[in-house]
Design a protein around this motif. Structure first.
Motif, mmCIF file in Angstrom:
data_model
loop_
_atom_site.group_PDB
_atom_site.id
_atom_site.type_symbol
_atom_site.label_atom_id
_atom_site.label_comp_id
_atom_site.label_asym_id
_atom_site.label_seq_id
_atom_site.Cartn_x
_atom_site.Cartn_y
_atom_site.Cartn_z
ATOM 1 N N ASP A 107 0.832 -1.201 0.000
ATOM 2 C CA ASP A 107 0.000 0.000 0.000
ATOM 3 C C ASP A 107 0.869 1.254 0.000
ATOM 4 O O ASP A 107 2.043 1.214 0.376
ATOM 5 C CB ASP A 107 -0.907 0.019 1.230
ATOM 6 C CG ASP A 107 -1.808 -1.204 1.287
ATOM 7 O OD1 ASP A 107 -1.975 -1.843 0.242
ATOM 8 O OD2 ASP A 107 -2.319 -1.510 2.380
ATOM 9 N N LYS A 108 0.258 2.374 -0.410
ATOM 10 C CA LYS A 108 0.980 3.639 -0.482
ATOM 11 C C LYS A 108 0.303 4.681 0.401
ATOM 12 O O LYS A 108 -0.923 4.765 0.451
ATOM 13 C CB LYS A 108 1.023 4.129 -1.938
ATOM 14 C CG LYS A 108 1.856 3.261 -2.859
ATOM 15 C CD LYS A 108 1.720 3.689 -4.314
ATOM 16 C CE LYS A 108 0.361 3.330 -4.862
ATOM 17 N NZ LYS A 108 0.273 3.561 -6.335
ATOM 18 N N TRP A 109 1.130 5.476 1.071
ATOM 19 C CA TRP A 109 0.659 6.610 1.854
ATOM 20 C C TRP A 109 1.081 7.883 1.110
ATOM 21 O O TRP A 109 2.246 8.029 0.758
ATOM 22 C CB TRP A 109 1.307 6.637 3.235
ATOM 23 C CG TRP A 109 1.170 5.397 4.050
ATOM 24 C CD1 TRP A 109 1.632 4.160 3.739
ATOM 25 C CD2 TRP A 109 0.554 5.290 5.321
ATOM 26 N NE1 TRP A 109 1.343 3.280 4.733
ATOM 27 C CE2 TRP A 109 0.688 3.943 5.721
ATOM 28 C CE3 TRP A 109 -0.081 6.198 6.167
ATOM 29 C CZ2 TRP A 109 0.195 3.475 6.934
ATOM 30 C CZ3 TRP A 109 -0.559 5.732 7.374
ATOM 31 C CH2 TRP A 109 -0.440 4.396 7.756
ATOM 32 N N THR A 110 0.147 8.784 0.885
ATOM 33 C CA THR A 110 0.471 10.009 0.155
ATOM 34 C C THR A 110 -0.123 11.215 0.875
ATOM 35 O O THR A 110 -1.281 11.179 1.306
ATOM 36 C CB THR A 110 -0.059 9.961 -1.292
ATOM 37 O OG1 THR A 110 0.343 8.740 -1.901
ATOM 38 C CG2 THR A 110 0.493 11.130 -2.102
ATOM 39 N N LEU A 129 -3.953 13.097 4.172
ATOM 40 C CA LEU A 129 -3.101 11.916 4.119
ATOM 41 C C LEU A 129 -3.990 10.752 3.705
ATOM 42 O O LEU A 129 -4.977 10.443 4.390
ATOM 43 C CB LEU A 129 -2.462 11.636 5.478
ATOM 44 C CG LEU A 129 -1.583 10.378 5.554
ATOM 45 C CD1 LEU A 129 -0.377 10.490 4.627
ATOM 46 C CD2 LEU A 129 -1.134 10.113 7.000
ATOM 47 N N LEU A 130 -3.659 10.127 2.563
ATOM 48 C CA LEU A 130 -4.488 9.056 2.007
ATOM 49 C C LEU A 130 -3.692 7.763 1.937
ATOM 50 O O LEU A 130 -2.480 7.767 1.681
ATOM 51 C CB LEU A 130 -4.972 9.415 0.601
ATOM 52 C CG LEU A 130 -5.770 10.717 0.431
ATOM 53 C CD1 LEU A 130 -6.204 10.873 -1.025
ATOM 54 C CD2 LEU A 130 -6.975 10.739 1.357
ATOM 55 N N LEU A 131 -4.396 6.668 2.147
ATOM 56 C CA LEU A 131 -3.845 5.330 1.960
ATOM 57 C C LEU A 131 -4.469 4.735 0.707
ATOM 58 O O LEU A 131 -5.700 4.750 0.560
ATOM 59 C CB LEU A 131 -4.162 4.446 3.169
ATOM 60 C CG LEU A 131 -3.854 2.947 3.023
ATOM 61 C CD1 LEU A 131 -2.346 2.724 2.928
ATOM 62 C CD2 LEU A 131 -4.453 2.159 4.190
ATOM 63 N N GLN A 132 -3.635 4.256 -0.207
ATOM 64 C CA GLN A 132 -4.143 3.625 -1.417
ATOM 65 C C GLN A 132 -3.603 2.198 -1.515
ATOM 66 O O GLN A 132 -2.398 2.000 -1.662
ATOM 67 C CB GLN A 132 -3.745 4.405 -2.671
ATOM 68 C CG GLN A 132 -4.348 3.819 -3.947
ATOM 69 C CD GLN A 132 -4.000 4.620 -5.191
ATOM 70 O OE1 GLN A 132 -2.956 5.273 -5.234
ATOM 71 N NE2 GLN A 132 -4.871 4.573 -6.181
ATOM 72 N N PRO A 141 -9.036 7.949 3.422
ATOM 73 C CA PRO A 141 -8.454 9.103 4.128
ATOM 74 C C PRO A 141 -8.061 8.741 5.544
ATOM 75 O O PRO A 141 -8.834 8.136 6.286
ATOM 76 C CB PRO A 141 -9.585 10.133 4.110
ATOM 77 C CG PRO A 141 -10.837 9.325 3.959
ATOM 78 C CD PRO A 141 -10.477 8.095 3.188
ATOM 79 N N LEU A 142 -6.843 9.100 5.914
ATOM 80 C CA LEU A 142 -6.332 8.864 7.261
ATOM 81 C C LEU A 142 -6.255 10.154 8.065
ATOM 82 O O LEU A 142 -6.319 10.125 9.293
ATOM 83 C CB LEU A 142 -4.940 8.225 7.186
ATOM 84 C CG LEU A 142 -4.846 6.907 6.416
ATOM 85 C CD1 LEU A 142 -3.390 6.436 6.374
ATOM 86 C CD2 LEU A 142 -5.730 5.842 7.038
ATOM 87 N N LEU A 143 -6.085 11.273 7.385
ATOM 88 C CA LEU A 143 -5.961 12.565 8.065
ATOM 89 C C LEU A 143 -6.504 13.655 7.160
ATOM 90 O O LEU A 143 -6.246 13.667 5.950
ATOM 91 C CB LEU A 143 -4.494 12.863 8.395
ATOM 92 C CG LEU A 143 -4.190 14.249 8.974
ATOM 93 C CD1 LEU A 143 -4.782 14.395 10.366
ATOM 94 C CD2 LEU A 143 -2.682 14.507 9.011
ATOM 95 N N TYR A 144 -7.284 14.561 7.769
ATOM 96 C CA TYR A 144 -7.799 15.728 7.060
ATOM 97 C C TYR A 144 -7.554 16.958 7.923
ATOM 98 O O TYR A 144 -8.013 17.024 9.071
ATOM 99 C CB TYR A 144 -9.292 15.565 6.776
ATOM 100 C CG TYR A 144 -10.002 16.837 6.356
ATOM 101 C CD1 TYR A 144 -9.684 17.474 5.150
ATOM 102 C CD2 TYR A 144 -10.993 17.391 7.165
ATOM 103 C CE1 TYR A 144 -10.348 18.634 4.769
ATOM 104 C CE2 TYR A 144 -11.660 18.548 6.784
ATOM 105 C CZ TYR A 144 -11.332 19.164 5.588
ATOM 106 O OH TYR A 144 -11.989 20.319 5.197
ATOM 107 N N VAL A 145 -6.793 17.910 7.401
ATOM 108 C CA VAL A 145 -6.520 19.163 8.110
ATOM 109 C C VAL A 145 -7.178 20.288 7.311
ATOM 110 O O VAL A 145 -6.715 20.631 6.220
ATOM 111 C CB VAL A 145 -5.007 19.433 8.244
ATOM 112 C CG1 VAL A 145 -4.767 20.740 8.998
ATOM 113 C CG2 VAL A 145 -4.313 18.280 8.950
#
Length: 308
Positions: A107-110, A129-132, A141-145
Motif C-alpha cells: 500500500d501507499k501513503w500520500t 493523508l491518504l492510503l491507497q 483518508p487517514l488525516l484531514y486538516v
C-alpha cells in the motif's frame, strides 16, 4: 515553498502553458484524479466521513492540467469542477507533499496539499493523508486538516512530517499575525460581536483579540492581504493542534493598509531591527510575543482614523 497561486492558472491568472495528464506525467504516490477530492470532501458530511472512496485515475473522464513549479517534482494537478448540466463550478488542485510505502504490504501513503475553488473567488485549502491499496483505485483518508480561504488561514503548506507530528504553514493576514493562537473564525467576528452585545453580559465570552483591535476595521484581514503565515504542528498521537510560531514577510506586511491601526502597525514593524534589510523571518511564539509587547505602547493611543 510551493507557489500558492499555481492552482489559479485554471482561472487564467498565470501565463504558463500547462501539460496534459494524457502525456502520462503522474505524481509520485497515488496518481489520483483531482476531482477525487470532491468525493472525499462530500464524504466528510456523510454517514462515513472517513470511509474509503473509489477514485478515477488519470487522465480519467475529465481533463487534468499540470502546472510546473520550481522543479520537476513540484507540480500542481488541476481539474475543473463541472456541474451535471455542464457549467463550470470552479476547480480542484493538488500537489503531493510526500509519499511512502506502508509498513505492511504494498500500500501507499500520500500527503496532499489541496486547493478547492468554488468559482466565486473562494479558495479553500486543506491537507490530506491518504492510503491507497496497491493496484486499486480505492483511497482511504487517514488525516484531514482543514484550512481557510487564501490569506484567512488558507494556502496550507507542509513544512515537515515525522512519525509523531506534521508541521505546516497557513497563510496569515496582519490581523491573524497579531492573534496567532486565537483560533476564532475572525471573518464572522463582527456578527458575533453584535450578537454578544444583545445577550446577557453573564454569558461566556470568547477571548478578545490583541488590544481588542477588530479585523477589517482596525487591522487588515482581507483574504488577499497575506503578510506571512502561522506555523502549526498537528500531533498524530494526541490529536492536538499547536501553534509554534509565525512567519513574517516584511515587504508584504508593509504593503497592506486596510484598517485604522494598520499605518501605525506598519511603522512599528519598520522600526524593528529584526526586519531591517532582511527578508522573510520565522519567529517562535515567545520572541513574537515579546515584540508585540512593544507594539501596545506604540499604537495604543492611535485614534480611529481613515479606514482604507
Amino acid at each position: 515553498m510551493r507557489r500558492f497561486f499555481a492552482g489559479l492558472a485554471l482561472l487564467g491568472l498565470l501565463s504558463i502553458s500547462p501539460l496534459s495528464a494524457d502525456d502520462r506525467v503522474f505524481p509520485p504516490g497515488a496518481a489520483i484524479h483531482p476531482l477525487c477530492f470532491d468525493q472525499l470532501l462530500n464524504g466528510l458530511t456523510g454517514d462515513s466521513p472517513f470511509g474509503p472512496v473509489i477514485c478515477d485515475s488519470m487522465p480519467g473522464k475529465y481533463p487534468v492540467f499540470i502546472f510546473p513549479g520550481h522543479d520537476a517534482a513540484d507540480l500542481t494537478y488541476t481539474a475543473q469542477r463541472v456541474s451535471d448540466e455542464g457549467y463550470n463550478q470552479g476547480f480542484i488542485a493538488y500537489a503531493v507533499a510526500g509519499h511512502w510505502p506502508s509498513k505492511t504490504g504494498n500500500d501507499k501513503w500520500t500527503l496532499f496539499e489541496v486547493t478547492a475553488g468554488n468559482g466565486l473567488g473562494n479558495l479553500s485549502s486543506s491537507i490530506w493523508l491518504l492510503l491507497q491499496p496497491d493496484g486499486t483505485q480505492v483511497v482511504k483518508p487517514l488525516l484531514y486538516v482543514p484550512g481557510g480561504d487564501r490569506c484567512n488561514d488558507g494556502a496550507l503548506r507542509v513544512s515537515e512530517v515525522g512519525s509523531e507530528r506534521l508541521i505546516f504553514l497557513s497563510a496569515a493576514t496582519p490581523f491573524r499575525l497579531l492573534n496567532p493562537t486565537r483560533l476564532n473564525e475572525w471573518r464572522l467576528f463582527m456578527q458575533q460581536h453584535e450578537r454578544q452585545q444583545e445577550q446577557d453580559s453573564t454569558s461566556a465570552q470568547p477571548q478578545p483579540p490583541f488590544m481588542d483591535w477588530k479585523p477589517y476595521v482596525d487591522v487588515a484581514n482581507d483574504a488577499g492581504a497575506c503578510a506571512g503565515g502561522v506555523i502549526k504542528s498537528y500531533n498524530f498521537q494526541t490529536d492536538t493542534l499547536d501553534v509554534l510560531g509565525v512567519r513574517i514577510d516584511p515587504r508584504a506586511f508593509l504593503g497592506v493598509h486596510q484598517g485604522s491601526k494598520q499605518a501605525c502597525i506598519n511603522d512599528w514593524l519598520k522600526s524593528q531591527d529584526r526586519f531591517r534589510s532582511r527578508g522573510v523571518q520565522d519567529l517562535d511564539l515567545d520572541e513574537w510575543d515579546a515584540m508585540l509587547s512593544t507594539l501596545e505602547p506604540a499604537c495604543a493611543q492611535t485614534t480611529a482614523g481613515n479606514h482604507h
